[in-house]
Design an enzyme around this catalytic site. Structure first.
Site, PDB file in Angstrom:
ATOM      1  N   ASP A  98      -3.316   5.011  -1.891  1.00  0.00           N
ATOM      2  CA  ASP A  98      -3.829   4.053  -2.910  1.00  0.00           C
ATOM      3  C   ASP A  98      -5.395   3.799  -2.592  1.00  0.00           C
ATOM      4  O   ASP A  98      -6.126   3.978  -1.519  1.00  0.00           O
ATOM      5  CB  ASP A  98      -3.180   2.601  -2.037  1.00  0.00           C
ATOM      6  CG  ASP A  98      -2.687   1.635  -3.051  1.00  0.00           C
ATOM      7  OD1 ASP A  98      -3.566   1.237  -4.017  1.00  0.00           O
ATOM      8  OD2 ASP A  98      -1.573   1.224  -2.818  1.00  0.00           O
ATOM      9  N   ASP A 199      -5.920   0.844  -7.171  1.00  0.00           N
ATOM     10  CA  ASP A 199      -5.564  -0.705  -7.150  1.00  0.00           C
ATOM     11  C   ASP A 199      -6.580  -1.758  -8.046  1.00  0.00           C
ATOM     12  O   ASP A 199      -7.807  -1.327  -7.809  1.00  0.00           O
ATOM     13  CB  ASP A 199      -5.698  -1.186  -5.678  1.00  0.00           C
ATOM     14  CG  ASP A 199      -5.173  -2.603  -5.392  1.00  0.00           C
ATOM     15  OD1 ASP A 199      -4.152  -2.682  -5.395  1.00  0.00           O
ATOM     16  OD2 ASP A 199      -6.179  -3.256  -5.149  1.00  0.00           O
ATOM     17  N   GLU A 248      -3.250   0.587 -11.603  1.00  0.00           N
ATOM     18  CA  GLU A 248      -2.734  -0.958 -11.637  1.00  0.00           C
ATOM     19  C   GLU A 248      -3.749  -1.401 -12.649  1.00  0.00           C
ATOM     20  O   GLU A 248      -4.980  -1.915 -12.061  1.00  0.00           O
ATOM     21  CB  GLU A 248      -2.818  -1.495 -10.224  1.00  0.00           C
ATOM     22  CG  GLU A 248      -2.040  -2.739 -10.517  1.00  0.00           C
ATOM     23  CD  GLU A 248      -2.373  -3.920  -9.386  1.00  0.00           C
ATOM     24  OE1 GLU A 248      -1.184  -4.567  -8.923  1.00  0.00           O
ATOM     25  OE2 GLU A 248      -3.412  -3.842  -8.747  1.00  0.00           O
ATOM     26  N   HIS A 316       5.984  -3.386  -4.350  1.00  0.00           N
ATOM     27  CA  HIS A 316       5.630  -4.174  -3.186  1.00  0.00           C
ATOM     28  C   HIS A 316       4.981  -5.569  -3.336  1.00  0.00           C
ATOM     29  O   HIS A 316       4.811  -6.387  -2.424  1.00  0.00           O
ATOM     30  CB  HIS A 316       4.751  -3.476  -2.038  1.00  0.00           C
ATOM     31  CG  HIS A 316       3.361  -3.148  -2.898  1.00  0.00           C
ATOM     32  ND1 HIS A 316       3.096  -2.470  -3.828  1.00  0.00           N
ATOM     33  CD2 HIS A 316       1.921  -3.742  -2.437  1.00  0.00           C
ATOM     34  CE1 HIS A 316       1.946  -2.657  -4.319  1.00  0.00           C
ATOM     35  NE2 HIS A 316       1.154  -3.394  -3.674  1.00  0.00           N
ATOM     36  N   ASP A 317       4.922  -5.823  -4.773  1.00  0.00           N
ATOM     37  CA  ASP A 317       4.561  -7.134  -4.971  1.00  0.00           C
ATOM     38  C   ASP A 317       5.609  -7.912  -5.727  1.00  0.00           C
ATOM     39  O   ASP A 317       5.553  -8.978  -6.389  1.00  0.00           O
ATOM     40  CB  ASP A 317       3.419  -6.792  -6.020  1.00  0.00           C
ATOM     41  CG  ASP A 317       2.111  -6.511  -5.434  1.00  0.00           C
ATOM     42  OD1 ASP A 317       1.820  -6.768  -4.372  1.00  0.00           O
ATOM     43  OD2 ASP A 317       1.422  -5.800  -6.426  1.00  0.00           O
TER      44      ASP A 317
HETATM   45  C1  GLC Z   1      -2.852  -5.185  -5.999  1.00  0.00           C
HETATM   46  C2  GLC Z   1      -1.711  -4.759  -4.985  1.00  0.00           C
HETATM   47  C3  GLC Z   1      -1.451  -6.011  -4.269  1.00  0.00           C
HETATM   48  C4  GLC Z   1      -2.784  -6.338  -3.578  1.00  0.00           C
HETATM   49  C5  GLC Z   1      -3.877  -7.049  -4.711  1.00  0.00           C
HETATM   50  C6  GLC Z   1      -5.096  -6.942  -4.003  1.00  0.00           C
HETATM   51  O1  GLC Z   1      -2.353  -5.991  -6.800  1.00  0.00           O
HETATM   52  O2  GLC Z   1      -0.709  -4.406  -5.572  1.00  0.00           O
HETATM   53  O3  GLC Z   1      -0.423  -5.829  -3.105  1.00  0.00           O
HETATM   54  O4  GLC Z   1      -2.548  -7.880  -3.057  1.00  0.00           O
HETATM   55  O5  GLC Z   1      -3.867  -5.500  -5.582  1.00  0.00           O
HETATM   56  O6  GLC Z   1      -5.667  -5.773  -3.583  1.00  0.00           O
END
Ligand code: GLC
Ligand code: CA
Length: 543
Positions: A98, A199, A248, A316-317
């Protein structure tokens, strides 16, 4: 190394904190991942993506990094990581990390320095603006609730954060910041890792601070113009290595995604964040299948000729799909697997999804760890919602549903730890677990079959995609085709018995059943499906 190796690869997402604890402290770790490599190998996956494993005060479970080049002591050491990399490679599994570069932790040395004074050489590593409690620089809202600005009374300024106050956003305009980040990226790539999941990458560029929020509260930091220059830099760097990158990238539409992911695009693929179309009363919401499949079909179409999709249903979200779209049975878990695994793109499986894991039966807010869920709960109480109702609303979709420990066996702690798990193990580990899913009929074994089949057939990598029964609210059906053949995927994503009339161009062909989670069923004009029936057919060459 084959170019674009990731195009016919299957990924597996590991949330290290909850995967496997090797030393009894209740927290998953790198040695735990090493221990389970044979499991992953047997499953048939090609790469793992590890959620952040870097030094972190853990305000957001590792997404608040205090040292990019150190391993979180709870997870092990750099030696452990190198061992993991080497052992994973030895069994043909690549390793993706990540990359969290929109923000750091407020405990990162850069921020600690920056906070000391307005003249600190690190001040400009972050976004600071003059501000008082009465007069913030703007009305922008953070993803985790509240203003994006946190005041520093010492200097009468505020710093900017799109997530928690402990996650200050880096100032990408500053070339020194970019240099530091690029050096860090290079350091990891030189170590031999196989890529990154980027991320929150679409947030690194912010709009002018004067921008007023209209309808979309996140517009000021979602894929804002000017981001392209930074993405170009990143791309140039990534291109030097035979790696894969997945972003993401919320706010990057399916149309824009072409530019992001085509051959000369910034990244190899991005996760769409639109498919969680919810319906129903808060606390009992489900995924709206029609909305979900329209999102997926649109992404499939827009990226059909150029660009590439990352396919996933869980991470995981988000909650467990077997709860919010399935009915928590093995059969529905299998149906959901069939539904998305044969789309065009690179599939990701989130740990435990391959077992049919479900949401956790929360009965008290104390069982929830995720801080964003606690602030949501408190907001609801402040609005006058009862405790019981607030708990139901928050826990239906809390990220902790997917963060409960991996279920390895039927014992109380699911074989995850010999100590006390950092987050409770779902009591249904008594039935849903790796050890008990060694039989032919299990969800786990079904996943193995699907993976092996998918990897065997190049039609899934390159074939076209066509949605059928477009407006059916319960049935997800599509055809993949290349010059040689067609594959027909039919899934009843509901608890109802359903009928479907197939178009002539389909029922007039000869088909052979390849995969089924229920009985045999020939293709006919009128099809009847039992709840959560899932079938995959291949056209039979009649030449
Ligand atoms: C992304 C991750 C999440 C995290 C956020 C801040 O959305 O998937 O788990 O809280 O970024 O880094
Ligand atoms: Ca541990």
């Amino acid at each position: 190394m084959a170019e674009n190796w990731w195009k016919n690869a299957i990924g597996y997402q590991i949330y290290p904190r909850s995967f496997k604890d090797s030393n009894g402290d209740g927290i998953g770790d790198l040695q735990g991942v090493i221990e389970k490599l044979p499991y992953l190998q047997e499953l048939g996956i090609d790469f793992i993506w590890l959620n952040p494993i870097y030094a972190s005060p853990n305000v957001d479970n590792g997404y608040d990094i205090s040292d990019y080049q150190a391993i979180q002591p709870e997870y092990g050491t750099m030696e452990d990581f190198k061992e993991l990399l080497e052992k994973a490679h030895a069994v043909g599994i690549r390793v993706i990390l990540d990359l969290v570069v929109n923000h750091t932790s407020d405990q990162h040395p850069w921020f600690i320095e920056a906070k000391k004074s307005k003249d600190s050489p690190y001040r400009d590593f972050y976004h600071w603006q003059d501000a008082t409690e009465q007069k913030l620089p703007n009305d922008w809202q953070s993803f985790f609730g509240g203003s994006t600005w946190t005041i520093d009374p010492e200097t009468n300024q505020a710093y900017f954060h799109v997530f928690a106050p402990q996650q200050p956003d880096l100032n990408w305009k500053n070339p020194k910041v970019r240099d530091e980040i690029y050096q860090m990226i290079r350091w990891w790539l030189d170590l031999g890792i196989d890529g990154f999941r980027l991320d929150a990458i679409s947030h690194i560029q912010k709009a002018d601070w004067k921008m007023k929020i209209k309808d979309n509260p996140w517009a000021p930091f979602m894929n804002v113009s000017g981001i392209d220059a930074y993405m170009q830099d990143l791309k140039a760097l990534f291109d030097e290595y035979p790696i894969m990158t997945v972003g993401e990238a919320s706010g990057v539409t399916s149309k824009k995604a072409v530019d992001w992911t085509k051959e000369e695009g910034y990244l190899d693929m991005i996760f769409e964040l639109e498919h969680n179309v919810r319906k129903g009363i808060p606390g009992q919401e489900r995924i709206d299948l029609l909305g979900f499949k329209k999102v997926l079909a649109r992404w499939q179409k827009h990226l059909e000729h150029e660009g590439w999709n990352a396919l996933y249903i869980e991470n995981h979200d988000n909650p467990r799909f077997n709860t919010v779209l399935g009915n928590e049975t093995a059969k529905s878990a299998k149906a959901l697997a069939v539904m998305y695994l044969f789309l065009k793109g690179t599939p990701f499986i989130y740990q435990g999804q391959e077992l049919g894991m479900t949401n956790f039966p929360f009965t008290a807010i104390e069982q929830v760890d995720a801080k964003d869920s606690h602030s949501y709960y408190n907001r609801l109480l402040a609005e006058g919602v009862s405790e019981k109702e607030a708990l139901a609303i928050v826990t239906r979709w809390t990220r902790d549903n997917s963060r409960t420990p991996m279920q390895w066996d039927e014992t109380k702690n699911g074989g995850f730890t010999s100590g006390k798990p950092w987050l409770s193990v779902n009591p249904n580990t008594a039935e849903i677990n790796v050890a008990s899913e060694q039989d032919d009929d299990s969800v786990l074994n079904f996943y193995k079959q699907l993976i092996a089949y998918r990897k065997d057939e190049k039609i899934f990598t390159e074939g076209g995609f066509d949605l059928i029964a477009v407006n059916d609210p319960d049935i997800f059906a599509y055809v993949r085709s290349n010059q040689e053949k067609k594959v027909l995927v039919l899934v009843n994503v509901s608890e109802k018995k359903r009928h479907l009339e197939l178009p002539k161009r389909i029922y007039s062909k000869k088909w052979q059943l390849k995969i089924s989670n229920g009985g045999q069923k020939p293709i006919a004009k009128q099809m009847t499906f039992e709840p959560y029936d899932a079938l995959v057919f291949e056209s039979v060459n009649q030449k």
